[in-house]
Design an enzyme around this catalytic site. Sequence first.
Site, PDB file in Angstrom:
ATOM      1  N   SER A 257      93.466 125.413  16.036  1.00  0.00           N
ATOM      2  CA  SER A 257      93.894 125.520  14.640  1.00  0.00           C
ATOM      3  C   SER A 257      93.238 124.431  13.815  1.00  0.00           C
ATOM      4  O   SER A 257      92.486 123.606  14.330  1.00  0.00           O
ATOM      5  CB  SER A 257      95.414 125.412  14.546  1.00  0.00           C
ATOM      6  OG  SER A 257      95.795 124.072  14.789  1.00  0.00           O
ATOM      7  N   LYS A 258      93.555 124.449  12.538  1.00  0.00           N
ATOM      8  CA  LYS A 258      92.974 123.514  11.570  1.00  0.00           C
ATOM      9  C   LYS A 258      93.028 122.065  12.043  1.00  0.00           C
ATOM     10  O   LYS A 258      92.112 121.288  11.800  1.00  0.00           O
ATOM     11  CB  LYS A 258      93.739 123.608  10.246  1.00  0.00           C
ATOM     12  CG  LYS A 258      93.320 124.792   9.418  1.00  0.00           C
ATOM     13  CD  LYS A 258      92.127 124.437   8.536  1.00  0.00           C
ATOM     14  CE  LYS A 258      91.394 125.677   8.087  1.00  0.00           C
ATOM     15  NZ  LYS A 258      90.037 125.749   8.568  1.00  0.00           N
ATOM     16  N   ARG A 259      94.142 121.706  12.667  1.00  0.00           N
ATOM     17  CA  ARG A 259      94.276 120.291  13.009  1.00  0.00           C
ATOM     18  C   ARG A 259      93.278 119.848  14.074  1.00  0.00           C
ATOM     19  O   ARG A 259      93.148 118.668  14.359  1.00  0.00           O
ATOM     20  CB  ARG A 259      95.720 119.971  13.417  1.00  0.00           C
ATOM     21  CG  ARG A 259      96.121 120.496  14.761  1.00  0.00           C
ATOM     22  CD  ARG A 259      97.617 120.391  15.000  1.00  0.00           C
ATOM     23  NE  ARG A 259      97.996 121.223  16.120  1.00  0.00           N
ATOM     24  CZ  ARG A 259      97.933 120.824  17.384  1.00  0.00           C
ATOM     25  NH1 ARG A 259      97.542 119.615  17.674  1.00  0.00           N
ATOM     26  NH2 ARG A 259      98.276 121.657  18.359  1.00  0.00           N
ATOM     27  N   GLY A 261      90.150 120.188  13.686  1.00  0.00           N
ATOM     28  CA  GLY A 261      88.874 120.022  12.995  1.00  0.00           C
ATOM     29  C   GLY A 261      88.329 121.365  12.560  1.00  0.00           C
ATOM     30  O   GLY A 261      89.084 122.323  12.389  1.00  0.00           O
TER      31      GLY A 261
END
Length: 512
Positions: A257-259, A261
């Site tokens: 996911s986004k977290r 990177g």
Amino acid sequence: MPEVRVRFAPSPTGSLHVGGARTAMYNALYARRFGGRFVLRIEDTDADRLREGAYDAIVDGLRWLGLRWDEGPDVGGPYGPYRQSERGERHRAYARALAARGYAYPCFCTPEELEEARRRAREEHRPPAYDGRCRRLGANERAALEAAGRPAALRLDVARVWGSDQPVVVQDRVRGEVRFDLSSIDDFVILKSNGTAAYNFAVVCDDVDMRISHVIRADEHLSNTPKQLLVYRALGVEPPQFAHIPMVLAADRSKLSKRHGATGVEEFRRQGYLPQALANYLALLGWSFPDERELFSLDEAAQVFDLDRVGSGATVYDVRKLTWMNGVYLRALPADELVRLAVPFLAEAGLLAEDPPAEYVRAVVLLVRERAHTLREVAEGASYFFLDVASYDPKGVEKHFAPPGAIERLSAALEAFAASDYSAQGLEKALDEHPAVRSAGTRAPFIHAVRLAVSGRTVGPGLFELVALLGRERTEARLRAAIAAIREGRVAALAEADGEGVSAGAGGGGRR
Ligand code: GLU
């Protein structure tokens, strides 16, 4: 054998994610390997989830990666339209045909009634399946509700369609045989009361109409497959082959996911990754080349791609490996192409504001590429060739400017270089022959101090090539500025500075 026809069917709800790009790629490779057709279908039926610009982002991302489709919204084809939202009439026709054959029935339950039934099921620890109450309506009751204008959805009569209590078995090319107990499948909606097709129904109608032979898609859709098989059965159409490709996990084995990177193709593009490298990396995320080679082009993969080498376990996404791979591709690029690709990154970093000569830009890019993994790193590595040295690396200051003798070493280099022709070889020879270097017995401390003075950094390309390219004027100005800063005790401040608004005054003619 029927013609191979595969499709990538993204919902335009966001950017093109690496997982989606990989799915698209496996479809494209499969079609090319078996001389088939690759279809792009946009699944935009669920209007609530659509996002402005997502279609363009997906199409641009796929093209940038080097993928091409034979049929799709932009290129047309014999089985269009290729936007699901434009196929509503087909979906309704299929649904009506199933209702006429008794495989689907109208459901008049309101959302509130359905919610109430689900709540009760939860309370009684039953699965929140539809209880089939509208299937049991008599003809008169049905007619009355219809006459009263009650909106109705259409539900598939699962027991009737399947005709036995045998499990629904998915023969998956990647996962093998996967069984779904019939009791886990309720009479699901195929057509909503507003006349739009439900997701699992629209997918099948479109795959049937588009003559799809192989459904290669993300693992998360495996659980939809039994419902889709029931729709094939109801329609009396032989289902395609299925291949569900494993999830991409982050290094910590959680869902990517986004977290973690960058996960979107566009982000990688902006960070200066090359499409060939990203494509190569994504191809390896779940598939392996028959001879296990790691570096290959999409053309090479298309010669040998098959589903039997797609692993069934989740694959772990490793940005370090991608970055390494990108560096390999970057160094292999023809010089002209590298320069062409790097220039926008230099411009974005503000390095080309003074319109430096093209040959200088080219020479800088080719010099700094050796240490760079991405185009953005090329720009980062090139900055001091275009901008003043505004600050010095703090660790470098401690090691190379703070110890006694730093001023003498920089002065010696200044003097040695001054007498040279400023070619890399000439500079090297001049420094080596300088009495201060000779008596020191090693040139290393001179080299470190000079590098820090002229670039502000402790690492970079070979020093003599660097200085030769920087040229006499800038080099001398920067060496003098460093000597002055050390003498006046200003280096500590310059080391702390983050480069904003501080200048060591070592521009040598200012920005170039
Ligand atoms: N539209 C679905 C998605 O974006 C894909 C459906 C399918 O491939 O069957 O995940």
